[in-house]
Design an enzyme around this catalytic site. Structure first.
Site, short mmCIF file in Angstrom:
data_model
loop_
_atom_site.label_atom_id
_atom_site.label_comp_id
_atom_site.label_asym_id
_atom_site.label_seq_id
_atom_site.Cartn_x
_atom_site.Cartn_y
_atom_site.Cartn_z
N CYS A 8 -34.32 46.08 -31.99
CA CYS A 8 -35.46 46.48 -32.79
C CYS A 8 -35.09 47.83 -33.15
O CYS A 8 -34.07 48.55 -33.08
CB CYS A 8 -36.88 46.19 -32.22
SG CYS A 8 -37.14 47.18 -30.45
N ARG A 14 -40.78 45.01 -29.27
CA ARG A 14 -40.11 43.75 -29.68
C ARG A 14 -39.04 43.44 -29.05
O ARG A 14 -38.88 42.43 -28.28
CB ARG A 14 -39.99 43.82 -31.16
CG ARG A 14 -41.29 43.80 -32.02
CD ARG A 14 -41.07 43.86 -33.37
NE ARG A 14 -40.56 45.25 -33.73
CZ ARG A 14 -40.06 45.91 -34.87
NH1 ARG A 14 -40.21 45.01 -35.93
NH2 ARG A 14 -39.60 46.97 -35.07
N ASP A 117 -43.79 44.87 -36.39
CA ASP A 117 -43.68 45.80 -35.11
C ASP A 117 -45.38 46.30 -34.62
O ASP A 117 -46.03 46.83 -35.40
CB ASP A 117 -43.13 47.32 -35.80
CG ASP A 117 -42.92 48.19 -34.52
OD1 ASP A 117 -43.04 48.00 -33.49
OD2 ASP A 117 -42.20 49.19 -34.90
#
Length: 148
Positions: A8, A14, A117
């Site tokens: 990420c 994440r 996100d």
């Protein structure tokens, strides 16, 4: 042994959640790590990411890592959270073209290729991200195991 690298942006939300989810499934034959395109090395996972993992009784210990050549070479499969992460990896490491996919692309999602996100969002948003990641990772495992 299948070595999976989740990627990420900052490696605090994440990708560490995805790493912990897959590790928490305790499936033989998988090694998993995570990294970030723009990560500062040594940061903990975000407070909400840790809380969501705790709520699901998933053990986690995380220290962020910047994506580097060693990580890319280690991985058999690189699963990114967004199309822009994938493109950044392909630009810097073009030799990865055969093994880098967005997580959604790898699992057959047809439309939006990005996992949203949750950074800076509420605990509820992190919970939604957890649910999405858990679902996608289960699909990815099925795909990998059916092709072996």
């Amino acid at each position: 042994m299948q070595r999976i690298l989740f990627v990420c942006t900052g490696n605090t939300c994440r990708s560490p959640m995805a790493e912990a989810i897959l590790k928490g499934k305790k499936i033989d034959g998988f090694e998993v790590k995570s990294a970030g395109i723009y990560a500062a090395t040594g940061s903990e996972a975000s407070a909400h990411a840790k809380k969501v993992l705790d709520d699901h009784r998933i053990d986690h210990q995380h220290s962020s890592h910047l994506l580097d050549r060693a990580s890319v070479q280690w991985a058999d499969l690189i699963l990114t959270m967004t199309g822009s992460h994938k493109n950044a990896i392909l630009h810097q490491y073009p030799e990865t073209a055969r093994k880098v996919f967005t997580l959604k692309e790898f699992t057959g999602e047809q439309y939006d290729v990005d996992v949203v996100d949750p950074y800076g969002g509420s605990l509820a948003i992190y919970q939604e991200t957890y649910q999405e990641l858990d679902h996608l990772i289960s699909k990815a495992i099925e795909k990998i195991q059916s092709s072996q």
